[in-house]
Design an enzyme around this catalytic site. Structure first.
Site, mmCIF file in Angstrom:
data_model
loop_
_atom_site.group_PDB
_atom_site.id
_atom_site.type_symbol
_atom_site.label_atom_id
_atom_site.label_comp_id
_atom_site.label_asym_id
_atom_site.label_seq_id
_atom_site.Cartn_x
_atom_site.Cartn_y
_atom_site.Cartn_z
ATOM 1 C CG ASP A 46 -63.463 -59.845 -3.068
ATOM 2 O OD1 ASP A 46 -64.210 -60.520 -3.772
ATOM 3 O OD2 ASP A 46 -62.889 -59.380 -3.396
ATOM 4 C CG HIS A 51 -71.479 -56.455 -3.967
ATOM 5 N ND1 HIS A 51 -71.492 -57.264 -5.206
ATOM 6 C CD2 HIS A 51 -71.083 -55.241 -4.539
ATOM 7 C CE1 HIS A 51 -70.842 -56.651 -6.016
ATOM 8 N NE2 HIS A 51 -70.576 -55.330 -5.408
ATOM 9 C CE1 TYR A 171 -60.299 -55.546 -10.666
ATOM 10 C CE2 TYR A 171 -61.947 -55.373 -9.128
ATOM 11 C CZ TYR A 171 -61.357 -56.090 -9.880
ATOM 12 O OH TYR A 171 -61.424 -57.574 -10.221
ATOM 13 N NE ARG A 173 -63.510 -49.102 -8.498
ATOM 14 C CZ ARG A 173 -64.254 -50.142 -8.145
ATOM 15 N NH1 ARG A 173 -64.899 -50.312 -7.138
ATOM 16 N NH2 ARG A 173 -64.313 -51.193 -8.882
ATOM 17 C CE LYS A 204 -60.692 -60.128 -10.057
ATOM 18 N NZ LYS A 204 -61.468 -60.035 -8.732
ATOM 19 C CB SER A 229 -60.619 -54.603 -33.736
ATOM 20 O OG SER A 229 -59.956 -55.692 -34.048
ATOM 21 N N GLY A 253 -64.442 -62.169 -13.803
ATOM 22 C CA GLY A 253 -65.819 -62.615 -14.719
ATOM 23 C C GLY A 253 -66.665 -61.409 -14.731
ATOM 24 N N GLY A 280 -66.013 -65.344 -9.500
ATOM 25 C CA GLY A 280 -66.773 -65.666 -8.235
ATOM 26 C C GLY A 280 -68.162 -65.672 -8.366
ATOM 27 N NE ARG A 281 -69.997 -60.173 -8.353
ATOM 28 C CZ ARG A 281 -69.994 -59.088 -9.159
ATOM 29 N NH1 ARG A 281 -71.114 -58.229 -8.918
ATOM 30 N NH2 ARG A 281 -69.033 -58.407 -9.451
#
Lengths: 306, 306, 306, 306, 306
Positions: A46, A51, A171, A173, A204, A229, A253, A280-281
Site C-alpha cells: 500500500d 507515499h 498505528y 499517532r 499489526k 529491556s 518491517g 513491504g518496502r
C-alpha cells in the site's frame, strides 16, 4: 488441507467466529512455506497510496505492475498478499486461488491534511475479489480515532457475518502523542490491546522501542518491573497484551534498511513469540532475486533454521 | 461489433470486472474514428457548471444548446461525450445509441468556498439515461479529499455492480499544495496512481510539468534518474504509474489556446503512450467547422498520420 | 385535456422524463387562463416562513388563512400554487383537482444564522398531498451550497422516479458574493444554468440587473458583446443560459411595489422570452379584488393583449 | 365515543390526515373534563430532564414516582399526559387506556453546551407504548434550528403515516435573539406559524409579551395597527398566525407562581381564543390536593364557569 | 428457574418491556450468590480499553487472559460479567450459559482528545455472542452528550425489540462541569434520572459526594432540606431520583483502594438502598484468592451478613 495441531490450537482461540471466518484464517495460516507452523509472513503493498508511485517503485520499476507483487508473494511462499482495491482488482483473476489476499479497505496519502484515512474498499469488494480478509488502519490518539474505530467496528461485523477475517493495523499517532511515543512500548502494547478489543483476528503493530510515553503507564511498568529491556522482551509483552497470546500479532518491517538489520529484527520478533511479519518496502524495493533470498531467510528464521 | 486485438488486450487488464462493465468499456473503445485503436478522444462539457454559461459558450453561442455538443461529438467521430446530469438529460433520447455517454456525477462552480464538489448525479441516473460510465472528480491534497474518495468508492462499487465503467478526474489541489505543484510531475503521477488504486477504469489527469513538489519525491526522482525532461517522457512516467499501462489514462486539454499548441501537446501525449485526450473548451469555443477540423487532425495524430 | 402544439414542443424538451413527470408538467402548463400558451403564472406563499406571519399577512388579514391562497389562485386562473407543507396540508383536500400544487420542500426564516434552508417536506409528502411538483431553493455561493445541491439532487431523482416535476429556486447569496452581485446578470444566468444542470424542469430566478459580479465573466461579456443593456435583453440571455430555451424559466416578483412597476417588469419579461412569473407578496398583500385585477392584467400581458 | 360538533369542526381542519391520526386527535380532544369542548389541558413532565430531579420533585417528593403523574392527570380529568421515554415506559401498561399520552421525543438538560436537544424517543417507541402523539421541541433562532426542523419533519412524516398526531413545542432562543425577544409577540406568533408550516397538529408556545424583537416586524405591527396591548389580544394574534385558528394551539404555564397569577393568565388565554394550556411545574410541585383543586378551577375557566 | 417474590416485584417495574427483555433481566437478577435477593454484583472489565493493558493487568498478569475474568466472575458467584467486544468474543463459547454477559458497546481510551466514546459493539454482536444486555456510557455535560444520548436511544430501541436489557453508565464530565462536580450529589442524581428517562433498565453511577455543583440545584436542596449528609443518605436520594426505586441502580467501585475502604463503601451503598455494585479494578488487580474473598465479603454485606 489437513490442519496442523498448532493451527487448530490457534483457531480454537477464535471461539466466537463462524466456520467461514475460521476457514479463511486457516487458509492464511496453512498457506506457503510457513503454512501450518503458526507463524506467518505477509506482503503488503500500500506504499503507492501512502507515499506515491515513484517513492515506492522507482527503485525496482518492475514493481509498478500489480501482478509483480502477486507473483513475488506466490514465488516466495508467503502466507498472504495485502493491498488496496485497485491493485487487488488488477490481479485477482490471474492469481485466483494462488495466494490468500487481504483487501486493505482504508488508505491515506502523503498529501493528507488530517490524521485519518479514506475508506477505499468494502466487504462486498473483498467478497467479489475472493479475498480472505479485510485490512483496516486505525490511528489511536488522533482526533479521528473514534470515527476510525466506528468504521472498522461496522465493517468487521459485516466481514465476520460473511466469513471473512479482520486484520487491524494499529498505528498510534496524532493528538497528544509525541513522535517518539508512536512506537513507545506502552503505546504499542495499548494499540495491540485495543485492536484485540475491537475484535481483530490479526493485529499489526510496529516493533516497539524502550521509550514509555504515558506517565501513568510508566509508574506501573516500573512498579511491576515489566521487562522491556530487549526487543524480544517487548514483543513478548505485546503478545501478552493481545489477550495473552490468544490473538495473532504480526509486526511491520518499517522503512527500507540493510538486510542484516532486517534479519536481526526478525530473530527478536521470533524469540519474543510474534506470530510473524508483514514486510513491504524491504522486499519489493530490492531486485526480485535478492528479495526472494531475503524472504527465504526470514522464513528459515521463523522455522528456527536461521 | 467485433473487437480488435488491441482492445481485447486492454479489456484483459480489467480482469475483475463483470461482462457488463467490460461491454461498456468496449463501447467507448470501439466507437468513433479511433474505435479499435486503443486510443480515445472524449468531449467533456462541464465548463458551464465550473465557470458559468457566458464564459463557456458566449464565444460560440450555438453551444448554449446541449444537443450541439452531442452532435459535435457524433460528427467528429469521438469515442464518448461526458457532461453533468441536466445536459445529458437534454439529449439522451435524441442521441440514444449514437455515442457513448459519461455522466459526470459531481460538479463544482466558480462561487465555491471550499475545494470540494457537490454530488450532482447518481448511478441510477446513469442507468436510466443509458450512459456507459460515471465520471467523478477528486481533489487529492484538499481538506475534503478523503470524503471525495469515499464518495467515489461507494459510487464505483455500485457502478461496477450494474455494469457501468468508472472514470476518475484526479486533480490535486488545496491543502499544502502550491499552485505550481498541482501539475507537478510527482503530484500528477501520484494522482493517477491513486485513481488506479481507487478502482478507476479510466483516469483523467492534466499533462504534467517538470516541476517536482514534494521533497521526499525529489530525492527519489534524482537518485533513480527518472526521466522527466520532456512532456512525452513525463507522460510515459504517468502511464507507468498507472499500474504499468494496465489502466486507460487520458489527458485534459486545459485552457483555450492556439491550434498549433494543442496539436503539439497531443503529439507529445501520443509519443508518451497516453491512451488519448479529453478536450472541451478548445473544441466547443471554436466555430463548429474549425472544431471539427481540429478534432480530425487530433485523431490523425493519434493514428500516427499527422 | 388536449395539449396545444406549443405545450407539446415544450414537453419534447424534457425527453428523458417518464410519462408521469411529463403529465404533471402538462397539468401545470395547461391549467388556468394561460393554459396551453407556454406561459405560466404561479402563486407562491412561503413568505410566512421567510418573514413571519405579520409581515406577510397583516396588510390583508384574510391571507392568514391558507385556503385564501388556494382560492385566490383558482379564481385568478393561475397555473399553480406553491407553498410549504403545513399550508398545502390545510387545503389539499378541499382544493383537490382544482389547481396544480407545488410542495416547497425546504424553507428558511428571518432568524437563520446561516445561508441555508431546512428540509421541511418530502417527495412522499408531495405524493400523498396530490402535488404536481416539488420546489427547492439553492443558494449558489453560500458555504452550504454544495450540501443544498446534494439534497435537491437526491430529492429530484426520487421525484422524477415517481412522476413529479422539479422546480428549483436558484438564489445566489453568501460566500464571496456582494449584495449587488446576488442579482447581477452574470450571476443570475449562471444560477439558471446550474439549476438546469441539476436537472430542474422549471427554474426560478430573480430578474437580473446590469451589474456584472465576477471579473472573469466581465471580460467575456465585454469581448463577446453580450447584450445586457435592457431587462428584456438580460432575460433573453438568461433563457439562452437555460439550455437555449429548452428549460422553463419563471421570474420572481420581488418585494411589494406599485402596480405599474410590476406590470412594466412583466412586459420586459415577456419580451425577453420568459416563460412566466411567480408572484407572491405583490398579490396576496393587496385586497383580493385588486389582486385579481392585477393578475388578470399580467395574464393579458403574457397573452400579448396588454 | 360520539364526537361533538365542536370537535368535528376542529378535526375538519386537518383535512389531509388519515383516519388514524384524526382518531388520535379525537382521543385527546374528547378525553377528560374538557372533552368535546374544543379546549384542552395537558400535563407535561419533562422538567426532570430539563432541570434535574431535585429541582423538579423535591418540593413534592411523591412526584419522583412516574406513576404519580399518570394518576394526577387521570384524577384531574386532563386531556393528555406528555413525558419522555423512560417515564412513559414506567406507567404505560398500568395506565393503558386510562389517558392519552404524548411521547416527548427530544430533550435537553441544564448541562447542555448548545441550544439543541437530543432525540430521546422514536415513532416506534410511541407506537409500542400506545401513545396518541409525539412531541418535539424546536428552537427557532438557534444555530441548530434547521437541523431540529429536519428532525421533526422526518419524524412527523413517519408519525402521520402510522396514525399518530404531532405536537411541536416552538421555543425561540439562541442566535441573534435577545432574552426578552424569546417571548416577544412577533417572535411568538412567528414561532407558532413555523410550527404550523412544519405540519404540527398541536402547537405549544409561551404566552407572549408586548415586546417586539425584529425591526422589520415592528414596522408592520405599527403600520397595520395590530392589537397587542393585552395578553388576550396577543393570544388572538397568535391563533390567527396559526392558520387563522385552523391549528390547535396550547400555551405553557411557565415557571412556578402563585395560584391567582396562574388563573388570571388562563382567563386571558381563554378570552384570546387559545385551545388550552399545558401546565407542568405549577401542578406537580404543589401538594396533590392543592394541584387537583387548581386544575379543576382552570377547567372551569375554560368552561366559562370561573 | 423459579423467580423470587423480590425479583418479581422488580420485574413488574419494567412493565413496558417484552418477555424477552424481562427474561434477560431475570437471568441477571437470579444468577449467582445474590440471585433472587434483588441485589446484584457485576464484574466489568473495560479498563484495558480505558487505561491500557499494563495499567490494568500488570499487577496480576493472569488477568491479561480474557477467560481469567469469565472464570473469576463464575467462581465468585457474581450476577454478570461486562466487557467490550473482543474480550467477550474470546470467552463467549467456553462460558456459554455459565454467566450472564453484558456487551459494553462503546469505549474510550486514555489517548482520547474529546469527551466521547467510540461505538465498538452492536446489538447484533450482543445477540450472536449470547449476551443478556448491552452497556453504554454517556457523558452528560460534555459537548458530545446529545450525540451519545442519540446513539444509546437508537441502540436501546433495537435492543429492547430483540429482548435484550439496557445498562447505561451515566458519567457526567466535560462542558461546564468542574472536576469535583462530576461526582457531586446533584449531578449524580441528575445523571441517574437522565439514564432512567433514556429508558435504561440498569443504571450505573458513581457514589456521590456531598458537593453540590449547580447553583439552581443548591437552592432547592437547602430549601427542601434534602438529606445529603451521609453516603447512605445520598445513595437513597439517587435511588429516589431513579423513578423512586423503580429502576435498578448499581454503583461503581472507583480506583483501587484498601479492602476495608471498599467494604465500608459497600455497607453505605447497601444501607442507602442501592441494588448493588459493579467492581472492576478492585477485584482483578488483586491476586485471585484475595479477590474471591473480598467478593464473598461484599456479597455477605449485601445479604446483611457482614
Amino acid at each position: 488441507m489437513k490442519l496442523t495441531q498448532r493451527v487448530k490450537r490457534i483457531l480454537a482461540n477464535y471461539e466466537s467466529d463462524n466456520p467461514g471466518t475460521k476457514a479463511n484464517l486457516a487458509r492464511i495460516l496453512m498457506h506457503g512455506k510457513l503454512g501450518g507452523s503458526g507463524r506467518l509472513l505477509i506482503l503488503p503493498v500500500d506504499q503507492g497510496f501512502e507515499h506515491g508511485p515513484a517513492r515506492s517503485f522507482a527503485a525496482n520499476p518492475d514493481a509498478y505492475d500489480p501482478q509483480y507483487h502477486f507473483q513475488l508473494a506466490v514465488d516466495a511462499g508467503l502466507n498472504a498478499f495485502a493491498s488496496p482495491l485497485g491493485m487487488i482488482e488488477a490481479g485477482a483473476d490471474t492469481f485466483a486461488g494462488a495466494i490468500p489476499t487481504i483487501l486493505k479497505v482504508n488508505s491515506s496519502n502523503s498529501h493528507a491534511t488530517t490524521k485519518d484515512q479514506a475508506i477505499t474498499g468494502s466487504v462486498g469488494d473483498a467478497l467479489r475479489l475472493g479475498c480472505s480478509a479485510i485490512g483496516f488502519t486505525i490511528y489511536p490518539g488522533s482526533d479521528e480515532a473514534f470515527e476510525m474505530m466506528e468504521e472498522i467496528r461496522e465493517m468487521a461485523e459485516e466481514a465476520k457475518s460473511v466469513g471473512l477475517a479482520v486484520v487491524i493495523w494499529s498505528y498510534p499517532r496524532g493528538g497528544n502523542l509525541s513522535k517518539e511515543g508512536e512506537t513507545a512500548i506502552d503505546v504499542t502494547a495499548y494499540a495491540a490491546h485495543m485492536a484485540a478489543l475491537l475484535g481483530a483476528h490479526i493485529i499489526k503493530v510496529k516493533p516497539p522501542t524502550e521509550h514509555i510515553e504515558q506517565d501513568d503507564a510508566r509508574k506501573v511498568y516500573e512498579k511491576q518491573k515489566v521487562d522491556i529491556s530487549s526487543l524480544s522482551a517487548r514483543i513478548s509483552h505485546v503478545m501478552q497484551s493481545s489477550f495473552n497470546h490468544r490473538r495473532i500479532v504480526v509486526f511491520s518491517g518499517g522503512g527500507s534498511k540493510g538486510t542484516e538489520d532486517v534479519l536481526n529484527e526478525i530473530r527478536a520478533l521470533r524469540d519474543g513469540g510474534a506470530n510473524g511479519s508483514i514486510i513491504g518496502r524491504n522486499t519489493f524495493q530490492r531486485p526480485r532475486q535478492e528479495a526472494l533470498e531475503m524472504l527465504d531467510t526470514i522464513i528459515k528464521i521463523y522455522q528456527n533454521k536461521a
